[in-house]
Motif scaffolding. Sequence first.
Motif, PDB file in Angstrom:
ATOM      1  N   MET A   1       1.631  -4.969 -21.986  1.00  0.00           N
ATOM      2  CA  MET A   1       0.657  -5.652 -21.140  1.00  0.00           C
ATOM      3  C   MET A   1      -0.383  -4.657 -20.637  1.00  0.00           C
ATOM      4  N   ILE A   2      -1.506  -5.185 -20.156  1.00  0.00           N
ATOM      5  CA  ILE A   2      -2.530  -4.374 -19.505  1.00  0.00           C
ATOM      6  C   ILE A   2      -2.308  -4.468 -18.000  1.00  0.00           C
ATOM      7  N   GLY A   3      -2.331  -3.328 -17.332  1.00  0.00           N
ATOM      8  CA  GLY A   3      -2.129  -3.333 -15.888  1.00  0.00           C
ATOM      9  C   GLY A   3      -2.854  -2.183 -15.228  1.00  0.00           C
ATOM     10  N   GLN A   4      -2.922  -2.227 -13.909  1.00  0.00           N
ATOM     11  CA  GLN A   4      -3.649  -1.199 -13.164  1.00  0.00           C
ATOM     12  C   GLN A   4      -3.155  -1.186 -11.718  1.00  0.00           C
ATOM     13  N   MET A   5      -3.121   0.029 -11.151  1.00  0.00           N
ATOM     14  CA  MET A   5      -2.747   0.189  -9.756  1.00  0.00           C
ATOM     15  C   MET A   5      -3.950  -0.087  -8.860  1.00  0.00           C
ATOM     16  N   GLY A   6      -3.719  -0.794  -7.755  1.00  0.00           N
ATOM     17  CA  GLY A   6      -4.807  -1.087  -6.835  1.00  0.00           C
ATOM     18  C   GLY A   6      -4.287  -1.692  -5.543  1.00  0.00           C
ATOM     19  N   SER A   7      -5.190  -1.868  -4.581  1.00  0.00           N
ATOM     20  CA  SER A   7      -4.830  -2.467  -3.296  1.00  0.00           C
ATOM     21  C   SER A   7      -5.892  -3.483  -2.898  1.00  0.00           C
ATOM     22  N   PHE A   8      -5.505  -4.751  -2.868  1.00  0.00           N
ATOM     23  CA  PHE A   8      -6.450  -5.797  -2.483  1.00  0.00           C
ATOM     24  C   PHE A   8      -6.813  -5.685  -1.001  1.00  0.00           C
ATOM     25  N   THR A   9      -5.826  -5.316  -0.180  1.00  0.00           N
ATOM     26  CA  THR A   9      -6.068  -5.219   1.261  1.00  0.00           C
ATOM     27  C   THR A   9      -6.835  -3.957   1.630  1.00  0.00           C
ATOM     28  N   HIS A  10      -6.746  -2.920   0.791  1.00  0.00           N
ATOM     29  CA  HIS A  10      -7.491  -1.675   1.019  1.00  0.00           C
ATOM     30  C   HIS A  10      -8.127  -1.251  -0.309  1.00  0.00           C
ATOM     31  N   PRO A  11      -9.175  -1.949  -0.736  1.00  0.00           N
ATOM     32  CA  PRO A  11      -9.750  -1.713  -2.067  1.00  0.00           C
ATOM     33  C   PRO A  11     -10.308  -0.313  -2.278  1.00  0.00           C
ATOM     34  N   SER A  12     -10.577   0.422  -1.200  1.00  0.00           N
ATOM     35  CA  SER A  12     -11.106   1.777  -1.364  1.00  0.00           C
ATOM     36  C   SER A  12      -9.995   2.820  -1.496  1.00  0.00           C
ATOM     37  N   ALA A  13      -8.735   2.392  -1.447  1.00  0.00           N
ATOM     38  CA  ALA A  13      -7.611   3.326  -1.548  1.00  0.00           C
ATOM     39  C   ALA A  13      -7.640   4.043  -2.893  1.00  0.00           C
ATOM     40  N   ASP A  14      -7.336   5.341  -2.881  1.00  0.00           N
ATOM     41  CA  ASP A  14      -7.309   6.096  -4.138  1.00  0.00           C
ATOM     42  C   ASP A  14      -5.877   6.231  -4.639  1.00  0.00           C
ATOM     43  N   GLU A  15      -5.699   6.992  -5.727  1.00  0.00           N
ATOM     44  CA  GLU A  15      -4.400   7.046  -6.389  1.00  0.00           C
ATOM     45  C   GLU A  15      -3.343   7.796  -5.593  1.00  0.00           C
ATOM     46  N   SER A  16      -3.739   8.458  -4.524  1.00  0.00           N
ATOM     47  CA  SER A  16      -2.760   9.160  -3.692  1.00  0.00           C
ATOM     48  C   SER A  16      -2.112   8.242  -2.663  1.00  0.00           C
ATOM     49  N   GLU A  17      -2.644   7.031  -2.512  1.00  0.00           N
ATOM     50  CA  GLU A  17      -2.199   6.123  -1.458  1.00  0.00           C
ATOM     51  C   GLU A  17      -1.263   5.042  -2.002  1.00  0.00           C
ATOM     52  N   PRO A  18      -0.577   4.307  -1.120  1.00  0.00           N
ATOM     53  CA  PRO A  18       0.294   3.218  -1.574  1.00  0.00           C
ATOM     54  C   PRO A  18      -0.526   2.148  -2.303  1.00  0.00           C
ATOM     55  N   LEU A  19      -0.084   1.766  -3.484  1.00  0.00           N
ATOM     56  CA  LEU A  19      -0.796   0.794  -4.299  1.00  0.00           C
ATOM     57  C   LEU A  19       0.191  -0.182  -4.929  1.00  0.00           C
ATOM     58  N   ASP A  20      -0.306  -1.368  -5.266  1.00  0.00           N
ATOM     59  CA  ASP A  20       0.450  -2.331  -6.066  1.00  0.00           C
ATOM     60  C   ASP A  20       0.023  -2.176  -7.522  1.00  0.00           C
ATOM     61  N   CYS A  21       0.836  -2.724  -8.410  1.00  0.00           N
ATOM     62  CA  CYS A  21       0.451  -2.753  -9.824  1.00  0.00           C
ATOM     63  C   CYS A  21       0.122  -4.197 -10.195  1.00  0.00           C
ATOM     64  N   TYR A  22      -1.101  -4.414 -10.677  1.00  0.00           N
ATOM     65  CA  TYR A  22      -1.526  -5.749 -11.085  1.00  0.00           C
ATOM     66  C   TYR A  22      -1.431  -5.891 -12.605  1.00  0.00           C
TER      67      TYR A  22
END
Length: 266
Positions: free
Chosen positions: A63-84
């Motif tokens: 599958m295609i996926g990516q780490m990100g945060s909808f609630t904190h869209p400016s978060a970078d890869e060092s921060e807590p993220l979800d995988c979409y």
Amino acid sequence: MSNELSYPKTSVSKVNRYNNRAHYDTTTIHQIINSTPVLHVSFLTPSNPKDPTSPPLPTILPMIGQMGSFTHPSADESEPLDCYLHGYVSSRLMNLSRANPSIPICIAATKLDGLVLSLTPNSHSYNYRSAVLHGSASLVEDVEEKLYAMRLVTESVVPGRWEGTRIPPDETELTSTSVLRVKVSSASAKVRAAGPGDERKDVENEEVTGRVWTGVVPVWENFGEPVPGGEGVGGVAPGYVREFVEGWNMRERGYAEGVAGKVYGS
């Protein structure tokens, strides 16, 4: 003291073999996930879909996926993220997610960086970067979050591509696409980035070292020259596409060749 965030070591995420190659920090893990074009997603499904009590069957899907945060869209890869993860609405995983509000899931990503050729067959290896996420997947119902995830995944293919297309997706496209949000509970990465490593008995054997070539063949993902096609404007690819291809190729090659020259164990 470093303030770098890390995932907890758990019974399923702790690296046992070659634990000196283990990484639990969010930056390393998220970078590997985000730079791997195809993720392998594992989950359990009933072996007989018509019988929910049938023994579970392990299933793995690319599958295609990516780490990100909808609630904190400016978060970078060092921060807590979800995988979409995104896929077709009637795919097996999406159908399962509609019947189960939270699905245990495992996501794996691997990048091959070199063929490590040592003195003996047993000492051969790869240079690689790998990451594994464990968590729970839920169907994204909110339209704004769904659009956020669709843009996130599109931009992971080629940065700038979302704005370079016909947007926003129409109602049919939104209906036919499902998005999963994976809340990560634990994760780990494992990285080998060095030249050959051989046992002392072989290194000190002049008959062996005098006839066996050792070294690393660097390996990297390389994108070719964009080829126009389809019903679009044609001609030379837009600057953002060419810049992405050139930047990716340079970065991946530079990393693979750079780690190939590192002394093992240093």
